[in-house]
Design a protein around this motif. Structure first.
Motif, PDB file in Angstrom:
ATOM      1  N   ALA A  61      -6.398  -0.106  -0.917  1.00 13.48           N
ATOM      2  CA  ALA A  61      -6.653   0.347   0.449  1.00 13.48           C
ATOM      3  C   ALA A  61      -7.574  -0.643   1.151  1.00 13.48           C
ATOM      4  O   ALA A  61      -8.497  -1.185   0.543  1.00 13.48           O
ATOM      5  CB  ALA A  61      -7.291   1.734   0.439  1.00 13.48           C
ATOM      6  N   TYR A  71       1.489   9.621  -1.157  1.00 10.43           N
ATOM      7  CA  TYR A  71       2.740   8.864  -1.201  1.00 10.43           C
ATOM      8  C   TYR A  71       3.774   9.543  -0.308  1.00 10.43           C
ATOM      9  O   TYR A  71       3.901  10.770  -0.296  1.00 10.43           O
ATOM     10  CB  TYR A  71       3.267   8.799  -2.646  1.00 10.43           C
ATOM     11  CG  TYR A  71       4.672   8.243  -2.700  1.00 10.43           C
ATOM     12  CD1 TYR A  71       4.885   6.874  -2.582  1.00 10.43           C
ATOM     13  CD2 TYR A  71       5.761   9.087  -2.826  1.00 10.43           C
ATOM     14  CE1 TYR A  71       6.178   6.363  -2.601  1.00 10.43           C
ATOM     15  CE2 TYR A  71       7.054   8.583  -2.846  1.00 10.43           C
ATOM     16  CZ  TYR A  71       7.254   7.221  -2.729  1.00 10.43           C
ATOM     17  OH  TYR A  71       8.518   6.722  -2.738  1.00 10.43           O
ATOM     18  N   PRO A 119       0.189   4.168  -2.848  1.00 12.27           N
ATOM     19  CA  PRO A 119      -1.161   4.253  -2.287  1.00 12.27           C
ATOM     20  C   PRO A 119      -2.222   4.421  -3.377  1.00 12.27           C
ATOM     21  O   PRO A 119      -2.062   5.234  -4.289  1.00 12.27           O
ATOM     22  CB  PRO A 119      -1.101   5.501  -1.396  1.00 12.27           C
ATOM     23  CG  PRO A 119       0.351   5.700  -1.113  1.00 12.27           C
ATOM     24  CD  PRO A 119       1.071   5.203  -2.323  1.00 12.27           C
ATOM     25  N   PHE A 164       0.832  -1.198   0.000  1.00 11.71           N
ATOM     26  CA  PHE A 164       0.000   0.000   0.000  1.00 11.71           C
ATOM     27  C   PHE A 164       0.874   1.258   0.000  1.00 11.71           C
ATOM     28  O   PHE A 164       0.649   2.184  -0.782  1.00 11.71           O
ATOM     29  CB  PHE A 164      -0.958   0.025   1.183  1.00 11.71           C
ATOM     30  CG  PHE A 164      -1.755   1.292   1.236  1.00 11.71           C
ATOM     31  CD1 PHE A 164      -2.817   1.488   0.367  1.00 11.71           C
ATOM     32  CD2 PHE A 164      -1.431   2.308   2.124  1.00 11.71           C
ATOM     33  CE1 PHE A 164      -3.546   2.681   0.380  1.00 11.71           C
ATOM     34  CE2 PHE A 164      -2.152   3.495   2.146  1.00 11.71           C
ATOM     35  CZ  PHE A 164      -3.205   3.676   1.278  1.00 11.71           C
ATOM     36  N   LEU A 165       1.870   1.294   0.868  1.00 11.32           N
ATOM     37  CA  LEU A 165       2.668   2.511   1.035  1.00 11.32           C
ATOM     38  C   LEU A 165       3.546   2.856  -0.163  1.00 11.32           C
ATOM     39  O   LEU A 165       3.801   4.029  -0.418  1.00 11.32           O
ATOM     40  CB  LEU A 165       3.534   2.410   2.293  1.00 11.32           C
ATOM     41  CG  LEU A 165       2.758   2.445   3.601  1.00 11.32           C
ATOM     42  CD1 LEU A 165       3.707   2.217   4.774  1.00 11.32           C
ATOM     43  CD2 LEU A 165       2.015   3.752   3.763  1.00 11.32           C
ATOM     44  N   LEU A 192      -7.253   9.716   0.393  1.00 10.84           N
ATOM     45  CA  LEU A 192      -6.204   8.725   0.212  1.00 10.84           C
ATOM     46  C   LEU A 192      -4.892   9.241   0.794  1.00 10.84           C
ATOM     47  O   LEU A 192      -4.537  10.411   0.600  1.00 10.84           O
ATOM     48  CB  LEU A 192      -6.027   8.423  -1.281  1.00 10.84           C
ATOM     49  CG  LEU A 192      -5.048   7.317  -1.634  1.00 10.84           C
ATOM     50  CD1 LEU A 192      -5.524   5.971  -1.088  1.00 10.84           C
ATOM     51  CD2 LEU A 192      -4.889   7.234  -3.146  1.00 10.84           C
TER      52      LEU A 192
END
Length: 162
Positions: A105, A119, A100, A96-97, A116
């Protein structure tokens, strides 16, 4: 005398620079032993969590005002279930990181409420260290979180029991 001082300074510098104390950029000492040598207070992931994540995911922020992201305990609860291994957890967080998106998610309500997560240029090693800590230890939970979680997720638990 000047040459003697320079020589002494050279040797002191050499001794200090040769000292391999195995520290990371955050000042945490790492032993060559396994992770079992850490406690909740000494784990390097705790400090990284507090300095990198709590900027936005602070457990001390009130539920209704001032909060710009969900608390980390919410992330832990959404990413870890009874069947999740530590490696799966760390991989999911990193996936995810590093990019994103709404599609990957797991906290859809948080994305709706806060937007959201932008980044951030995190190092994978740091995220894995934070993941180790979050997975292995209880993390700080806001006083309001338990009631919030039960209210929002009670129906999902009943669906899973059926």
């Amino acid at each position: 005398m000047k040459n003697l001082n320079l020589l002494l300074l050279f040797f002191v510098t050499l001794l200090v620079s040769c000292n391999n104390n195995n520290t990371d950029p955050y000042g945490q000492h790492h032993s060559s032993n396994s992770e079992d040598a850490f406690t909740a207070d000494t784990h390097p992931g705790k400090r990284l969590l507090e300095t990198q994540c709590y900027v936005c995911h602070n457990p001390k922020e009130p539920e209704k005002s001032g909060r710009i992201a969900p608390p980390m305990i919410a992330i832990k609860k959404h990413y870890i279930n009874d069947n999740t291994t530590k490696e799966e957890f760390k991989e999911a967080i990193w996936n995810f990181l590093k990019a994103p998106s709404k599609e990957n998610a797991k906290l859809h309500g948080a994305v709706e409420r806060f937007g959201l997560m932008p980044y951030q240029p995190y190092r994978q090693k740091d995220i894995e260290t934070i993941g180790d800590y979050i997975y292995d230890y209880d993390i700080e939970e806001p006083s309001w979180f338990k009631a919030h979680w039960e209210k929002r997720h009670r129906h999902k638990e009943h669906q899973n029991e059926e």
